[in-house]
Design a protein around this motif. Sequence first.
Motif, PDB file in Angstrom:
ATOM      1  N   PRO A 178      -6.118  -4.654  -2.050  1.00 18.37           N
ATOM      2  CA  PRO A 178      -5.537  -3.306  -2.100  1.00 18.37           C
ATOM      3  C   PRO A 178      -6.207  -2.467  -3.197  1.00 18.37           C
ATOM      4  O   PRO A 178      -6.363  -2.920  -4.331  1.00 18.37           O
ATOM      5  N   ILE A 179      -6.611  -1.273  -2.823  1.00 14.64           N
ATOM      6  CA  ILE A 179      -7.223  -0.346  -3.788  1.00 14.64           C
ATOM      7  C   ILE A 179      -6.433   0.958  -3.732  1.00 14.64           C
ATOM      8  O   ILE A 179      -6.156   1.469  -2.640  1.00 14.64           O
ATOM      9  N   THR A 180      -6.040   1.460  -4.879  1.00 17.76           N
ATOM     10  CA  THR A 180      -5.324   2.731  -4.877  1.00 17.76           C
ATOM     11  C   THR A 180      -6.085   3.802  -5.647  1.00 17.76           C
ATOM     12  O   THR A 180      -6.753   3.516  -6.646  1.00 17.76           O
ATOM     13  N   TYR A 181      -5.993   4.993  -5.145  1.00 18.77           N
ATOM     14  CA  TYR A 181      -6.528   6.174  -5.816  1.00 18.77           C
ATOM     15  C   TYR A 181      -5.682   6.406  -7.070  1.00 18.77           C
ATOM     16  O   TYR A 181      -4.491   6.092  -7.104  1.00 18.77           O
ATOM     17  N   MET A 182      -6.305   6.970  -8.079  1.00 19.38           N
ATOM     18  CA  MET A 182      -5.595   7.320  -9.315  1.00 19.38           C
ATOM     19  C   MET A 182      -4.322   8.120  -9.005  1.00 19.38           C
ATOM     20  O   MET A 182      -3.312   7.992  -9.692  1.00 19.38           O
ATOM     21  N   ASN A 183      -4.382   8.927  -7.941  1.00 13.60           N
ATOM     22  CA  ASN A 183      -3.244   9.781  -7.566  1.00 13.60           C
ATOM     23  C   ASN A 183      -2.174   8.948  -6.860  1.00 13.60           C
ATOM     24  O   ASN A 183      -1.958   9.060  -5.650  1.00 13.60           O
ATOM     25  N   SER A 184      -1.548   8.074  -7.613  1.00 17.49           N
ATOM     26  CA  SER A 184      -0.499   7.209  -7.066  1.00 17.49           C
ATOM     27  C   SER A 184       0.422   6.854  -8.220  1.00 17.49           C
ATOM     28  O   SER A 184       0.045   6.976  -9.397  1.00 17.49           O
ATOM     29  N   THR A 185       1.613   6.392  -7.879  1.00 21.05           N
ATOM     30  CA  THR A 185       2.561   6.048  -8.954  1.00 21.05           C
ATOM     31  C   THR A 185       2.080   4.799  -9.703  1.00 21.05           C
ATOM     32  O   THR A 185       1.288   4.005  -9.181  1.00 21.05           O
ATOM     33  N   ALA A 186       2.633   4.629 -10.898  1.00 18.95           N
ATOM     34  CA  ALA A 186       2.286   3.435 -11.687  1.00 18.95           C
ATOM     35  C   ALA A 186       2.680   2.167 -10.926  1.00 18.95           C
ATOM     36  O   ALA A 186       1.993   1.143 -11.010  1.00 18.95           O
ATOM     37  N   ALA A 187       3.781   2.242 -10.163  1.00 14.83           N
ATOM     38  CA  ALA A 187       4.233   1.052  -9.415  1.00 14.83           C
ATOM     39  C   ALA A 187       3.189   0.645  -8.375  1.00 14.83           C
ATOM     40  O   ALA A 187       2.935  -0.549  -8.173  1.00 14.83           O
ATOM     41  N   ILE A 188       2.575   1.621  -7.721  1.00 13.87           N
ATOM     42  CA  ILE A 188       1.543   1.301  -6.718  1.00 13.87           C
ATOM     43  C   ILE A 188       0.299   0.732  -7.422  1.00 13.87           C
ATOM     44  O   ILE A 188      -0.325  -0.218  -6.932  1.00 13.87           O
ATOM     45  N   ASN A 216      -1.954  -7.872  -6.884  1.00 14.38           N
ATOM     46  CA  ASN A 216      -2.486  -8.474  -5.642  1.00 14.38           C
ATOM     47  C   ASN A 216      -4.017  -8.481  -5.613  1.00 14.38           C
ATOM     48  O   ASN A 216      -4.624  -8.429  -4.539  1.00 14.38           O
ATOM     49  N   GLY A 217      -4.619  -8.533  -6.804  1.00  7.42           N
ATOM     50  CA  GLY A 217      -6.075  -8.723  -6.891  1.00  7.42           C
ATOM     51  C   GLY A 217      -6.909  -7.477  -6.685  1.00  7.42           C
ATOM     52  O   GLY A 217      -8.127  -7.560  -6.556  1.00  7.42           O
ATOM     53  N   GLY A 218      -6.259  -6.303  -6.691  1.00  7.67           N
ATOM     54  CA  GLY A 218      -7.012  -5.068  -6.446  1.00  7.67           C
ATOM     55  C   GLY A 218      -7.191  -4.208  -7.672  1.00  7.67           C
ATOM     56  O   GLY A 218      -6.974  -4.655  -8.807  1.00  7.67           O
ATOM     57  N   LEU A 219      -7.570  -2.976  -7.440  1.00 12.49           N
ATOM     58  CA  LEU A 219      -7.818  -2.076  -8.569  1.00 12.49           C
ATOM     59  C   LEU A 219      -7.492  -0.624  -8.229  1.00 12.49           C
ATOM     60  O   LEU A 219      -7.067  -0.298  -7.123  1.00 12.49           O
ATOM     61  N   VAL A 220      -7.732   0.226  -9.234  1.00  8.63           N
ATOM     62  CA  VAL A 220      -7.547   1.673  -9.106  1.00  8.63           C
ATOM     63  C   VAL A 220      -8.937   2.286  -8.985  1.00  8.63           C
ATOM     64  O   VAL A 220      -9.921   1.723  -9.476  1.00  8.63           O
TER      65      VAL A 220
END
Length: 366
Positions: A134-144, A151-155
């Motif tokens: 799972p990779i999330t964009y900076m534009n996401s909540t701290a929980a995400i 789960n082994g991913g990053l921002v």
Amino acid sequence: MPALAAPCDLDNYLRYPDHSLDERLTELRARLGKRVLILGHHYQRDEVIRYSDYRGDSFQLSKRSAEHPDADFIVFCGVHFMAESADILRAPHQQVILPDLNAGCSMADMAEMVQVEDAWEQLQAAGVADQFVPITYMNSTAAIKAFCGENGGLVCTSSNAPAAFQWGFQQKPKILFLPDQHLGRNTGVRLGLGLDEMVVWDPRKPFGGTTPEVVARARVLLWKGHCSVHQRFLPEHVDRWRAEAPGVRVLVHPECSHDVVAKSDLVGSTDFIIRQIRAAEPGTKWAIGTELHLVNRLAKEFPEQEIAPLDNNGCPVCTTMFRISPQHLCWVLDNLDQGVVVNRIQVKEKVKHWARVALDRMLAVQ
Ligand code: 13P
Ligand code: SF4
């Protein structure tokens, strides 16, 4: 300077016009000195940005607090996820303040934690979750962000998304990208993926509106989120500029749809956009697809260039960024001057830990 009866009551500030607080703001900043660091995102209005110690994109700003250990208070003139990121990266003695707690980001709100956990469980039940990073964009909540860290991913940010995807594909065969489908799609295309290798996951539909067979073939699962400001730019806007202004350079943010990006000359983060304008030959014509306050500021600061918004008829303003006003800023600083911290942003410790893991992984792949 207006005489404020009860300086710490926000209502007392909101009734004053923007510029009537200038003198007070200048005085407060001087009095508070280095104890307070004011950060302003590029999309903030001029009446606010003029008081910032730094302006920058979301990632640049969130790192600033750690670079200024003498600042006890970080006043973040931006939106909620940015202040959260600053709180995750701050030094232990620092406190982060968001002048208006209603300054959220509609895109970040499109991926709620329960929805993401539910999607992950459905992928687990289908026996494919372990193929995803799972990779999330900076534009996401701290929980995400924490979910990705755990789960082994990053921002990633709009400037390092390609590097984050490359890292992701070294870990697992597939990426779950949150929450901006457009940045995810644009990044995949940039790395040579076909549009049919990227599938949208709609959290409001059973199994994301797709099927286990389709997911099994996909390389990237794109969360169905978008930026309401950037999604308004259309390919027709680019066509109109090309027809009416030969030689125009179309420069857009990667939160715009793939159709718009495919027709543009250049694509990149807010910081990238500014660097292109700064480096261009005088007299270059630009149609810029990003938030209006930044475009207007660039037009003012670089009068030797011809700069206009990509959508000349609409008004691409980020209404939540706009919530941060000089009145809110003055209210925050007056309170700090009296030893009171208002609107503090505090990410919970457990969330902070895993979100920091995800942010640190990002820093390692740049
Ligand atoms: P940047 O990371 O380019 O500052 O973008 C933040 C943002 O919210 C764009 O919509
Ligand atoms: Fe969020 Fe879009 Fe505003 Fe950026 S411009 S803060 S992505 S709503």
